[in-house]
Design an enzyme around this catalytic site. Structure first.
Site: not given
Length: 592
Positions: A297, A441-443, A448
């Site tokens: 992240r 992506y990656e949340g 977040q």
């Protein structure tokens, strides 16, 4: 696209003058004998040569060519394989990895700047070593000695690469409903059955093996996220002597045809009884995977920063060369029929917005990197715990705010190019396309924001805000002459942030929708206040340098621009947050 040049001077200024990182290293037993300012400069200089001379020149052609897929085989763009091998031979895949297994063991504050260089050079290429670094960290922290000895040396050398396999067609953010199963075998291994989608680097021709970290459920798994385990599943099985054995039962079913990052293979992976090994404890896989996800992240945030820097360099070069219109004041006019774009106020607005967000973002990523190093290496336990709190609070901000402002900066660059920014030959539109995925992506950035406000702020009753607020208040308590106005503005902004935070914490007790309704605005508010704090630190340090340079003069002017033109954005965010959930939930479900 203009040639990329690493902002070395700015990076050194942050490390040595603003954050005084070498002094930190002297207090860290594991780093004191290996890191100092000269070593850091040498590392960044060598990394910069690779980014400028090896990787950046490939980016445009690699985007046009993309990756190809043929019957399960993925081929990366021309030059990628040779560049990756050169990167691996120099030890750059394992820059932060454990020296016990062959890594450089560099501090995160330094590797964050290296990662920015790779992302400015080519985001798509950077994903292959970036995902591998995350896999290395996860294996090192959670793997058994056997797993570490089997997989880490080759991953760190770059002979093998790594992936993270979370998402399934029906389960994106909601990982608790994944269907991939892991059946125990008599030899202590597991047979994995299922499919994963959106797997970055899931298949390619850069390395001889790919090590997949896969989330799956054991037969006795409880429902939801508490039933997820993590497994190591290599593309090729590994013999006892470390050589490769037969192909494992994992295959690439297809690749995605995407808006951007065309040089990155985004794969559908099918696990048809693939052999894997449990990584960490049963049913604790999500916690172990978050080691990798939290690392990624910050890395994804840096993707936004890297693309923004490339956009600024392109746009600035174009603004100096392109002749359009006449300057507003006669003394700026040339003998030509038109003047450079740079004389126009709106062009300067776009460039200075980009510059202030980029350099504020670089300071922010350096600040977070410093906290990661303190959490890992500080000799004092209280300092480690305080740094851990700051990292927990700021990781979602680093991912979301750096990518939101990164996209803004690439769009400003595209706008400055006019029509030439929309056509492919200039390369500017590629930066917009490549950066867009970083918000997803990656949340996603909405997730977040929920993590920041719901789990970190409301969930802690505001306690996780305390170390950050203490840092800023300590700084405000000793104002520098000539900057009193900005110190007062920062203090008022911090007080507003504190007040809004307290109000949300109170409102959340009776309104279940308030956090979800205002989280994104709250994350942006916190981001702009953090940048104001860091800009004032940079400006006052720059002004006090014994040797004044073009960089120090620019820092002072850009700081004043940030306070005058960017920080006021918070005055739109605060009332939106204070409005809560009412306007959003006035609509009935069937009225949409």
């Amino acid at each position: 696209m203009a040639d990329y040049r690493v902002p070395r001077e700015d990076m050194r200024f942050l490390l040595n003058d603003v954050f005084q990182v070498p002094a930190d290293w002297q207090q860290m037993p594991q780093l004191v004998d290996m890191m100092d300012a000269d070593t850091a400069a040498a590392v960044l200089d060598e990394a910069g040569k690779l980014a400028e001379g090896l990787i950046a020149p490939m980016s445009r052609a690699a985007d046009e060519q993309g990756v190809s897929f043929d019957n399960g085989v993925v081929t990366t763009p021309a030059g990628y394989k040779e560049a990756f091998q050169q990167l691996a031979e120099g030890g750059w895949v394992g820059v932060t990895a454990n020296p016990e297994f062959g890594g450089m063991g560099l501090p995160k504050v330094l590797s964050a700047q290296y990662e920015e260089m790779l992302c400015s050079a080519d985001i798509a290429f950077s994903l292959y070593p970036g995902l591998t670094a995350g896999a290395i960290m996860t294996l090192d922290l959670h793997g058994s000695e056997s797993l570490k000895n089997t997989f880490l040396p080759a991953l760190i050398e770059g002979r093998w690469t790594g992936t993270m396999c979370l998402t399934e067609a029906h389960a994106g953010t909601d990982l608790g409903i994944i269907r991939t199963k892991a059946e125990p075998a008599s030899d202590g291994s597991f047979a994995l059955h299922g499919s994963k989608i959106f797997i970055t680097g899931g298949e390619h021709d850069l390395a001889e093996n790919i090590v997949h970290l896969v989330l799956a459920k054991l037969p006795d798994a409880p429902a939801g996220t508490k039933g997820i385990s993590l497994f190591v599943v290599p593309k090729f099985l590994v013999n006892d002597d470390g050589s490769l054995a037969e192909r494992n039962a994992v295959s690439c079913g297809s690749i995605e045809h995407k808006m951007g990052i065309h040089g990155s293979a985004t794969c559908v992976l099918n696990f048809d009884g693939a052999k894997g090994w449990l990584l960490g404890e049963p049913h604790r896989g999500l916690a172990a995977m978050f080691t990798m996800m939290n690392y990624e992240r910050l890395g994804v945030g840096i993707q936004g920063l890297g693309a923004a820097e490339r956009s600024y360099q392109n746009a600035l070069a174009y603004a100096r060369e392109r002749l359009q219109g006449r300057a507003g004041t006669p003394q700026q006019r040339t003998e030509n029929a038109a003047d450079p774009l740079l004389v126009h106020g709106d062009v300067r607005r776009m460039l200075l917005t980009m510059k202030s967000l980029i350099e504020g973002g670089r300071a922010f990523s350096t600040y977070v990197g410093q906290q990661l190093d303190r959490a890992k290496y500080a000799a004092d336990q209280a300092q480690r715990e305080r740094a851990e709190q700051l990292v927990a609070l700021l990781t979602p901000v680093a991912k979301a705010f750096l990518t939101d402002t990164g996209l803004e900066a690439t769009i400003h660059g595209q706008q400055l190019f006019g029509g030439h920014g929309y056509v492919r030959e200039w390369g500017q539109e590629q930066l917009v396309r490549d950066t867009r995925i970083a918000q997803i992506y990656e949340g996603t950035n909405g997730i977040q924001a929920l993590d920041l406000l719901g789990r970190k702020v409301v969930g802690s009753g505001g306690e996780l805000l305390r170390p950050l607020f203490d840092d800023i208040r300590e700084f405000i308590a000793a104002p520098v002459s000539g900057w009193q106005t900005q110190y007062l503005v920062l203090e008022n902004a911090l007080n507003s942030l504190a007040g809004v935070s307290e109000a949300i914490i109170a409102a959340a007790e009776s309104d279940a929708n308030v956090v979800n309704s205002v989280a994104v605005e709250y994350l942006h508010l916190l981001g702009y206040v953090c940048y104001a704090y860091l800009w004032l630190r940079m400006a006052t340090v720059a002004e006090q340098q014994s040797e004044q340079t073009a960089l120090t003069h620019a820092k002072v002017k850009t700081a004043r621009f940030y306070f005058a033109r960017i920080l006021p954005r918070i005055h739109a965010l605060i009332p939106a947050i204070q409005a809560g959930s009412e306007a959003l939930f006035a609509y009935e479900y069937d009225e949409f």
